[in-house]
Design a protein around this motif. Structure first.
Motif, short mmCIF file in Angstrom:
data_model
loop_
_atom_site.label_atom_id
_atom_site.label_comp_id
_atom_site.label_asym_id
_atom_site.label_seq_id
_atom_site.Cartn_x
_atom_site.Cartn_y
_atom_site.Cartn_z
N THR A 125 0.83 -1.21 0.00
CA THR A 125 0.00 0.00 0.00
C THR A 125 0.86 1.26 0.00
N VAL A 126 1.98 1.21 0.69
CA VAL A 126 2.79 2.42 0.89
C VAL A 126 4.17 2.31 0.26
N GLU A 127 4.42 1.28 -0.53
CA GLU A 127 5.75 1.04 -1.07
C GLU A 127 5.87 1.49 -2.52
N TYR A 128 7.00 2.09 -2.83
CA TYR A 128 7.34 2.44 -4.22
C TYR A 128 8.85 2.41 -4.36
N ASN A 129 9.31 1.62 -5.30
CA ASN A 129 10.74 1.49 -5.57
C ASN A 129 11.55 1.15 -4.32
N GLY A 130 10.98 0.26 -3.49
CA GLY A 130 11.69 -0.20 -2.31
C GLY A 130 11.68 0.74 -1.13
N HIS A 131 10.93 1.82 -1.21
CA HIS A 131 10.83 2.78 -0.11
C HIS A 131 9.38 2.82 0.41
N TYR A 132 9.23 3.19 1.68
CA TYR A 132 7.91 3.24 2.31
C TYR A 132 7.53 4.70 2.59
N TYR A 133 6.33 5.07 2.13
CA TYR A 133 5.90 6.46 2.22
C TYR A 133 4.72 6.62 3.19
N GLY A 134 4.80 5.96 4.32
CA GLY A 134 3.77 6.05 5.33
C GLY A 134 3.51 4.69 5.94
N MET A 135 2.35 4.56 6.59
CA MET A 135 1.92 3.30 7.18
C MET A 135 0.65 2.83 6.49
N PRO A 136 0.54 1.52 6.19
CA PRO A 136 -0.75 1.03 5.74
C PRO A 136 -1.78 1.28 6.84
N TRP A 137 -2.99 1.62 6.46
CA TRP A 137 -3.99 1.97 7.48
C TRP A 137 -5.25 1.13 7.34
N THR A 138 -5.96 1.24 6.24
CA THR A 138 -7.06 0.31 6.01
C THR A 138 -6.51 -0.89 5.26
N ASN A 139 -7.12 -2.05 5.45
CA ASN A 139 -6.61 -3.28 4.86
C ASN A 139 -7.75 -3.98 4.14
N SER A 140 -7.60 -4.21 2.85
CA SER A 140 -8.70 -4.79 2.11
C SER A 140 -8.21 -5.54 0.88
N SER A 141 -8.86 -6.66 0.61
CA SER A 141 -8.68 -7.40 -0.63
C SER A 141 -10.03 -7.96 -1.03
N LYS A 142 -10.24 -8.18 -2.30
CA LYS A 142 -11.42 -8.91 -2.70
C LYS A 142 -11.33 -10.33 -2.14
N LEU A 143 -12.49 -10.88 -1.78
CA LEU A 143 -12.57 -12.23 -1.24
C LEU A 143 -13.47 -13.08 -2.14
N SER A 327 -2.42 4.01 13.24
CA SER A 327 -2.24 2.69 12.66
C SER A 327 -1.82 1.64 13.69
N SER A 328 -1.81 2.01 14.97
CA SER A 328 -1.35 1.11 16.02
C SER A 328 -2.33 -0.05 16.22
N PRO A 329 -1.87 -1.17 16.79
CA PRO A 329 -2.76 -2.29 17.08
C PRO A 329 -3.93 -1.89 17.97
N GLU A 330 -3.67 -1.05 18.95
CA GLU A 330 -4.74 -0.64 19.86
C GLU A 330 -5.87 0.04 19.11
N MET A 331 -5.56 0.99 18.24
CA MET A 331 -6.59 1.70 17.50
C MET A 331 -7.27 0.78 16.49
N GLN A 332 -6.48 -0.01 15.79
CA GLN A 332 -7.05 -0.88 14.76
C GLN A 332 -7.94 -1.96 15.36
N ASN A 333 -7.52 -2.56 16.45
CA ASN A 333 -8.32 -3.62 17.06
C ASN A 333 -9.63 -3.10 17.65
N SER A 334 -9.59 -1.88 18.18
CA SER A 334 -10.80 -1.33 18.80
C SER A 334 -11.80 -0.82 17.77
#
Length: 417
Positions: A125-143, A327-334
């Motif tokens: 989500t946040v990667e380009y050319n081997g660099h990270y430009y933030g944190m992934p926040w929402t997580n989604s894929s087709k199922l 993006s922390s576990p605490e916020m995401q889990n709650s």
């Protein structure tokens, strides 16, 4: 000013502790979000209030715009002296934002430990050319969704595990008169068809681009994926209206019992099991999109969003600390009922998975397998080229080889500009 490490901040946030370190006095940061889907405004405000409580000298101004205006708002603000400090961005914009210098490169601020604790697919989500430009926040894929009753009625004791098994079961259902068109897809000439194609390309172990950024989807797994799509139409097991359908059309058809199998985003799970919204409540099965025998066990497409710090902010340290908190576990889990977490451990947390174990297992497998759509700075133009070419093949106006060959040539010309 010393930047805080990702691991330190995330651990502190997950324990609900204040962060020792530099003190900031009456600092205000501005954050831009979208006003629909995934985490809603109330979720964002609640998470932000927790951050402000733990950091009383920091004020976060929140702005919400519709998804359709999010990119334009970000681009316009990037040249302003009073822009945003934190922005939400779609996975398909990461390459563009990185190349334009809109997002700060956070690669050195993300520890190996944190990298390992988050699903590998989420990092795209946040990667380009081997660099990270933030944190992934929402997580989604087709199922992959299936009608349990139809599978059993057709004489099978399990849902298909591979795409070839899907064809086998679909043909059996059609021959037995269980359902006229067992499979429904969102193959309209829109972003939806790119997402479905990406799932299948991933399953056939294909790639969009080689290591030098040249198109390779026109061969190997990418070509096999499109041939598979066309074959299901030719065999009469895919609903022919799929070439006009978007995701909500897929949900309507599947939930009304007019299809046994469908690809869709996780939101369909709750709605397809809601008696007020669905005729097949209680009959819905879900799993990660299928794999191909001897190649892949599962597949997926990254439909996620990231949070990043803007490159021109004067409050980089505070803004990054805020991104880590959000993006922390605490916020995401709650708030996991709104958006599935990025953290592997969340999918073993009984409070997070309770009552939807099958959905969480499906998502976990998909998040491990999922790939991103082509990571190109001019993604929208590339997507439009692919949409047209795929449609030509699906409608029989061109062979899969010619359609993808033409798209590859156009993309090469586009990237050479």
């Amino acid at each position: 000013m010393l930047r805080l490490s990702a691991a330190t901040a995330l651990v502190a946030s997950s324990l609900g502790l204040g962060m020792a370190g530099p003190a900031w006095a009456e600092t205000t940061i501005n954050a831009l979000y979208m006003s629909q889907a995934s985490y809603n405004e109330a979720d964002v405000r609640s998470m932000t209030e927790a951050f402000e409580k733990a950091n009383p000298d920091v004020k976060v101004n929140l702005e919400f715009v519709p998804y359709e205006g999010l990119r334009d708002k970000t681009l316009l603000a990037s040249s302003s002296s009073q822009g945003y400090d934190v922005v939400l961005f779609d996975v398909i914009w990461t390459a563009e934002y990185a190349k334009r210098g809109i997002l700060a490169d956070e690669t050195d601020n993300i520890s190996a430990k944190v990298k390992d604790e988050i699903f590998p697919g989420a990092w795209t989500t946040v990667e380009y050319n081997g660099h990270y430009y933030g944190m992934p926040w929402t997580n989604s894929s087709k199922l992959f969704f299936y009608n349990k009753e139809m599978v059993e009625k057709a004489g099978f004791d399990h849902a298909p595990q591979t795409w070839s098994e899907l064809v086998e079961q679909a043909k059996a259902m059609k021959e037995q008169g269980i359902v006229e068109y067992p499979i429904v897809w969102s193959w309209a000439q829109a972003e939806a068809v790119i997402c479905d194609y990406t799932v299948l390309l991933d399953a056939f172990d294909g790639k969009f681009l080689d290591k030098d950024g040249a198109p390779v989807f026109q061969e190997d797994g990418g070509l096999e994926a499109l041939k598979f799509m066309v074959s299901t139409l030719d065999d009469g097991i895919t609903n022919p209206n799929s070439t006009e359908y978007l995701e909500e059309d897929v949900r309507r058809v599947f939930s009304s019992g007019q299809a046994a199998f469908a690809l869709n985003w996780p939101y369909m799970y709750n709605l397809a099991n809601d008696p007020k919204e669905s005729d097949i409540s209680g009959k819905v099965g879900v799993m990660a999109p299928l794999g191909v025998k001897d190649r892949t066990e599962a597949s997926g497409v990254n439909g996620s969003m990231g949070l990043g710090v803007t490159a021109n902010t004067d409050n980089a340290d505070i803004a990054w600390k805020y991104v880590q908190h959000m993006s922390s576990p605490e916020m995401q889990n709650s708030h996991a009922e709104r958006s599935l977490p990025i953290w592997k451990a969340s999918f073993e947390n009984s409070e997070v998975i309770s009552g939807r174990e099958d959905l969480m297992k499906a998502a976990s497998n998909a998040f491990t397998a999922m790939i991103a759509r082509p990571t190109l700075p001019n993604y929208q133009e590339a997507s439009n080229i692919l949409q047209v070419s795929i449609q030509e093949a699906l409608l029989g106006a061109s062979s899969p080889e010619d359609a993808l060959g033409s798209a590859a040539d156009q993309l090469k010309s586009l990237t050479d500009q």
